[in-house]
Design a protein around this motif. Structure first.
Motif, PDB file in Angstrom:
ATOM      1  N   GLU A 175      78.727  24.414  26.635  1.00 46.60           N
ATOM      2  CA  GLU A 175      79.045  25.624  25.878  1.00 46.60           C
ATOM      3  C   GLU A 175      78.173  25.685  24.629  1.00 46.60           C
ATOM      4  O   GLU A 175      77.975  24.676  23.936  1.00 46.60           O
ATOM      5  CB  GLU A 175      80.530  25.611  25.502  1.00 46.60           C
ATOM      6  N   GLY A 176      77.625  26.882  24.359  1.00 46.13           N
ATOM      7  CA  GLY A 176      76.779  27.063  23.194  1.00 46.13           C
ATOM      8  C   GLY A 176      75.304  26.810  23.430  1.00 46.13           C
ATOM      9  O   GLY A 176      74.478  27.095  22.555  1.00 46.13           O
ATOM     10  N   THR A 177      74.950  26.296  24.593  1.00 45.65           N
ATOM     11  CA  THR A 177      73.530  26.050  24.908  1.00 45.65           C
ATOM     12  C   THR A 177      72.989  27.179  25.773  1.00 45.65           C
ATOM     13  O   THR A 177      73.760  27.934  26.382  1.00 45.65           O
ATOM     14  CB  THR A 177      73.341  24.720  25.628  1.00 45.65           C
ATOM     15  N   PRO A 231      71.293  33.288  25.508  1.00 43.70           N
ATOM     16  CA  PRO A 231      70.993  32.310  24.459  1.00 43.70           C
ATOM     17  C   PRO A 231      72.068  31.243  24.284  1.00 43.70           C
ATOM     18  O   PRO A 231      71.754  30.094  23.992  1.00 43.70           O
ATOM     19  CB  PRO A 231      70.887  33.168  23.190  1.00 43.70           C
ATOM     20  N   SER A 232      73.319  31.627  24.498  1.00 45.21           N
ATOM     21  CA  SER A 232      74.402  30.703  24.210  1.00 45.21           C
ATOM     22  C   SER A 232      75.527  30.904  25.225  1.00 45.21           C
ATOM     23  O   SER A 232      76.140  31.968  25.270  1.00 45.21           O
ATOM     24  CB  SER A 232      74.932  30.958  22.787  1.00 45.21           C
ATOM     25  N   ALA A 233      75.773  29.886  26.018  1.00 54.86           N
ATOM     26  CA  ALA A 233      76.772  29.996  27.081  1.00 54.86           C
ATOM     27  C   ALA A 233      78.190  29.942  26.515  1.00 54.86           C
ATOM     28  O   ALA A 233      78.475  29.215  25.557  1.00 54.86           O
ATOM     29  CB  ALA A 233      76.585  28.872  28.092  1.00 54.86           C
ATOM     30  N   HIS A 234      79.047  30.696  27.166  1.00 54.54           N
ATOM     31  CA  HIS A 234      80.467  30.701  26.822  1.00 54.54           C
ATOM     32  C   HIS A 234      81.246  30.237  28.043  1.00 54.54           C
ATOM     33  O   HIS A 234      80.797  30.409  29.177  1.00 54.54           O
ATOM     34  CB  HIS A 234      80.880  32.129  26.428  1.00 54.54           C
ATOM     35  N   GLN A 290      78.167  26.358  35.906  1.00 58.70           N
ATOM     36  CA  GLN A 290      79.266  25.583  35.328  1.00 58.70           C
ATOM     37  C   GLN A 290      79.019  25.466  33.828  1.00 58.70           C
ATOM     38  O   GLN A 290      77.898  25.141  33.397  1.00 58.70           O
ATOM     39  CB  GLN A 290      79.326  24.195  35.962  1.00 58.70           C
ATOM     40  N   VAL A 291      80.035  25.712  33.032  1.00 57.86           N
ATOM     41  CA  VAL A 291      79.920  25.593  31.582  1.00 57.86           C
ATOM     42  C   VAL A 291      80.893  24.521  31.114  1.00 57.86           C
ATOM     43  O   VAL A 291      82.107  24.642  31.286  1.00 57.86           O
ATOM     44  CB  VAL A 291      80.217  26.930  30.882  1.00 57.86           C
ATOM     45  N   LYS A 292      80.324  23.489  30.531  1.00 50.62           N
ATOM     46  CA  LYS A 292      81.139  22.361  30.085  1.00 50.62           C
ATOM     47  C   LYS A 292      81.491  22.510  28.609  1.00 50.62           C
ATOM     48  O   LYS A 292      80.673  22.975  27.821  1.00 50.62           O
ATOM     49  CB  LYS A 292      80.379  21.056  30.318  1.00 50.62           C
ATOM     50  N   PRO A 293      82.715  22.132  28.246  1.00 52.08           N
ATOM     51  CA  PRO A 293      83.116  22.262  26.828  1.00 52.08           C
ATOM     52  C   PRO A 293      82.358  21.277  25.942  1.00 52.08           C
ATOM     53  O   PRO A 293      81.833  20.275  26.387  1.00 52.08           O
ATOM     54  CB  PRO A 293      84.610  21.944  26.849  1.00 52.08           C
TER      55      PRO A 293
END
Lengths: 117, 111
Positions: free
Chosen positions: A15-17, A79-82, A114-117
């Motif tokens: 998350e955020g990347t 820009p930033s994954a949620h 997949q978005v990891k915390p």
């Protein structure tokens, strides 16, 4: 005949990347290209579309894609994954040319994000 | 909400049976597309109708048929069902330039 290849079947980010989902297409003429997203047990939602106007296309939820004819690519970025971006993403080319002009869409095999915390 | 309505949302039926899936396109759209989504085949284009006439045919089996009515709603008929027909069936409307807008899909389970 048109075709589309999604280069990664699965992409995992924190998350955020930034997110990069890669797509190459094959078309005999200027294609229309789309990205769709499908959340679990949901229908397909149009994220963005390219139809020979600006090569950098902005879509919903902060996603964008750049059409590069020389590379026959239409990669999707953010820009930033949620966490809510976790879903299946489909790159799509439209069959508009030739004598058919059917307008049917040709789907790639999909990329699971997949978005990891 | 895409504006495309599909019914039923879920359907369980036995092999050899026949089912009908229904789709109402977005207001103003003349085209209706049917797609099948399964784990092994991915998203497959089945058939397209435009203003009541068949416009394009994809990987649609002979056991399957579709039609579009004067009010532009469409029905997909699946007959002599087999286990392998279990899938999610999507209807969409729109066009190749605007993009397609998909319904929520009809889950078909053949037992």
């Amino acid at each position: 005949a048109q075709s589309v290849t999604q280069l990664d079947s699965h992409v995992s980010v924190s998350e955020g990347t930034p997110v990069l989902l890669r797509c190459n297409y094959s078309s005999s003429y200027s294609p229309s290209l789309f990205w769709y997203v499908q959340h679990p047990n949901k229908g397909l939602q149009l994220l963005l579309k390219y139809t020979s106007a600006a090569t950098l296309v902005k879509g919903i939820n902060g996603f964008e894609a750049e059409f590069k004819k020389s590379e026959t690519s239409f990669h999707l970025t953010k820009p930033s994954a949620h966490m809510s971006d976790a879903a299946e993403y489909f790159c799509v080319v439209s069959d508009l040319g030739g004598s058919g002009n059917t307008g049917k869409l040709i789907f790639g095999q999909g990329t699971t994000l997949q978005v990891k915390p | 909400d895409s504006g495309v309505t599909q019914t039923p949302k879920h359907l369980i039926t036995a092999t050899g049976q026949r089912v009908t899936l229904r789709c109402s396109p977005r207001s103003g759209d003349l085209s209706v597309y049917w797609y099948q989504q399964s784990l092994d085949q991915g998203l497959q284009f089945l058939i397209q109708y435009y203003n009541g006439e068949e416009r394009a045919k994809g990987n649609i089996l002979e056991r399957f048929s579709a039609q579009q009515f004067p009010d532009l709603h469409s029905e997909l008929n699946l007959s002599s069902l087999e286990l392998g027909d279990s899938a999610l069936y999507f209807c969409a409307s729109g066009g190749g330039l605007t993009g397609l807008y998909f319904g929520e899909g009809s889950w078909l389970t053949v037992v």
